[in-house]
Write an enzyme that holds these catalytic residues in place. Structure first.
Site, PDB file in Angstrom:
ATOM      1  N   ASP A 101      -9.641   1.478  -3.228  1.00 46.88           N
ATOM      2  CA  ASP A 101      -9.169  -0.074  -4.180  1.00 46.88           C
ATOM      3  C   ASP A 101      -9.539   0.476  -6.300  1.00 46.88           C
ATOM      4  O   ASP A 101      -9.201   0.553  -6.360  1.00 46.88           O
ATOM      5  CB  ASP A 101     -10.016  -0.696  -3.374  1.00 46.88           C
ATOM      6  CG  ASP A 101     -10.133  -2.558  -4.281  1.00 46.88           C
ATOM      7  OD1 ASP A 101      -8.772  -2.316  -5.638  1.00 46.88           O
ATOM      8  OD2 ASP A 101     -10.441  -3.406  -3.998  1.00 46.88           O
ATOM      9  N   GLY A 103     -12.097   2.869  -5.895  1.00 46.28           N
ATOM     10  CA  GLY A 103     -13.116   3.950  -6.210  1.00 46.28           C
ATOM     11  C   GLY A 103     -14.000   4.350  -5.601  1.00 46.28           C
ATOM     12  O   GLY A 103     -14.145   5.886  -5.521  1.00 46.28           O
ATOM     13  N   THR A 105     -15.741   4.276  -3.434  1.00 47.40           N
ATOM     14  CA  THR A 105     -16.257   4.399  -1.670  1.00 47.40           C
ATOM     15  C   THR A 105     -16.316   5.998  -1.795  1.00 47.40           C
ATOM     16  O   THR A 105     -17.007   6.756  -1.409  1.00 47.40           O
ATOM     17  CB  THR A 105     -15.470   2.938  -0.929  1.00 47.40           C
ATOM     18  OG1 THR A 105     -15.708   2.048  -0.994  1.00 47.40           O
ATOM     19  CG2 THR A 105     -16.391   3.858   0.764  1.00 47.40           C
ATOM     20  N   LYS A 129      -4.023   0.965  -4.562  1.00 45.98           N
ATOM     21  CA  LYS A 129      -4.218  -0.006  -5.203  1.00 45.98           C
ATOM     22  C   LYS A 129      -4.476   1.287  -6.482  1.00 45.98           C
ATOM     23  O   LYS A 129      -5.541   0.849  -7.021  1.00 45.98           O
ATOM     24  CB  LYS A 129      -5.266  -1.599  -5.004  1.00 45.98           C
ATOM     25  CG  LYS A 129      -5.396  -1.640  -4.022  1.00 45.98           C
ATOM     26  CD  LYS A 129      -5.999  -2.658  -3.711  1.00 45.98           C
ATOM     27  CE  LYS A 129      -5.795  -4.115  -1.791  1.00 45.98           C
ATOM     28  NZ  LYS A 129      -6.702  -4.673  -2.456  1.00 45.98           N
TER      29      LYS A 129
END
Ligand code: IMP
Ligand code: MG
Length: 175
Positions: A101, A103, A105, A129
């Site tokens: 999402d 980034g 993580t 995404k």
């Protein structure tokens, strides 16, 4: 409550996972055992399907992280809540994510795993995404690019709901 509308069907997922597994098997042929690091909980179904379709020696590990939240807004800071059980030193590592999402993580995980002296660290995510990127991360193997909607199914949840839907469904536009 009605079921989420289908964004990616079961058949489309299966075809794409087959293609990813074939590519990964080719890229890692003759490189020895590949360590697949699944990021809990969301990746568990993707990892189960992907790992069973590989034709190379592989070893499964899991890692769990949590994002710090301020109300419903994620700060971007990530904390490790469960680590791998075996050393990855000298090993080829493939991080397996459900979705990238912002980034944050994956960025955190790549840095952490690279600091442990592996032979290599690459990344595989089912979904991305791309318009929500806050920190650039290298995605080596990508299933599908999606829009900004919140998605569930095939391991992904909304507040623990709909994780075991066989397809990827979209709930509603995000934020
Ligand atoms: P990032 O750190 O912002 O890239 O967020 C990554 C994590 O947020 C993913 O591994 C998911 O656990 C969660 N996430 C982000 N978007 C979605 C979604 O649409 N559905 C379910 N989980 C999501
Ligand atoms: Mg995840």
């Amino acid at each position: 409550m009605s079921n989420p509308k289908t964004l990616i069907s079961e058949a489309e997922i299966k075809t794409r996972v087959d293609e990813l597994a074939a590519q990964i098997s080719l890229d890692y042929a003759d490189k020895g055992e590949l360590v697949l690091v699944g990021v809990l909980k969301g990746s568990f179904i993707f990892l189960a399907d992907l790992s069973r379709r590989l034709s190379i020696p592989r070893h499964i590990e899991f890692i769990a992280v949590s994002s710090y939240e301020h109300g419903s807004v994620r700060s971007g800071a990530v904390r490790l809540v469960m680590d791998v059980r075996r050393s990855i030193e000298g090993k080829h590592v493939l991080v397996v994510e459900d979705i990238v999402d912002t980034g944050h993580t994956l960025h955190y995980l790549i840095d952490m795993l690279r600091s442990r002296g592996p032979a290599s660290v690459r990344t595989c995510t089912l979904l991305h995404k791309e318009h929500r990127t806050e920190v650039d991360v290298e995605i080596d193997y990508l299933g599908f690019t999606i829009g900004d909607e919140w998605v569930v199914g095939y391991g992904l949840d909304y507040d623990e709901k709909d994780r075991t839907l066989p397809y990827i469904g979209a709930i509603e536009p995000q934020d």
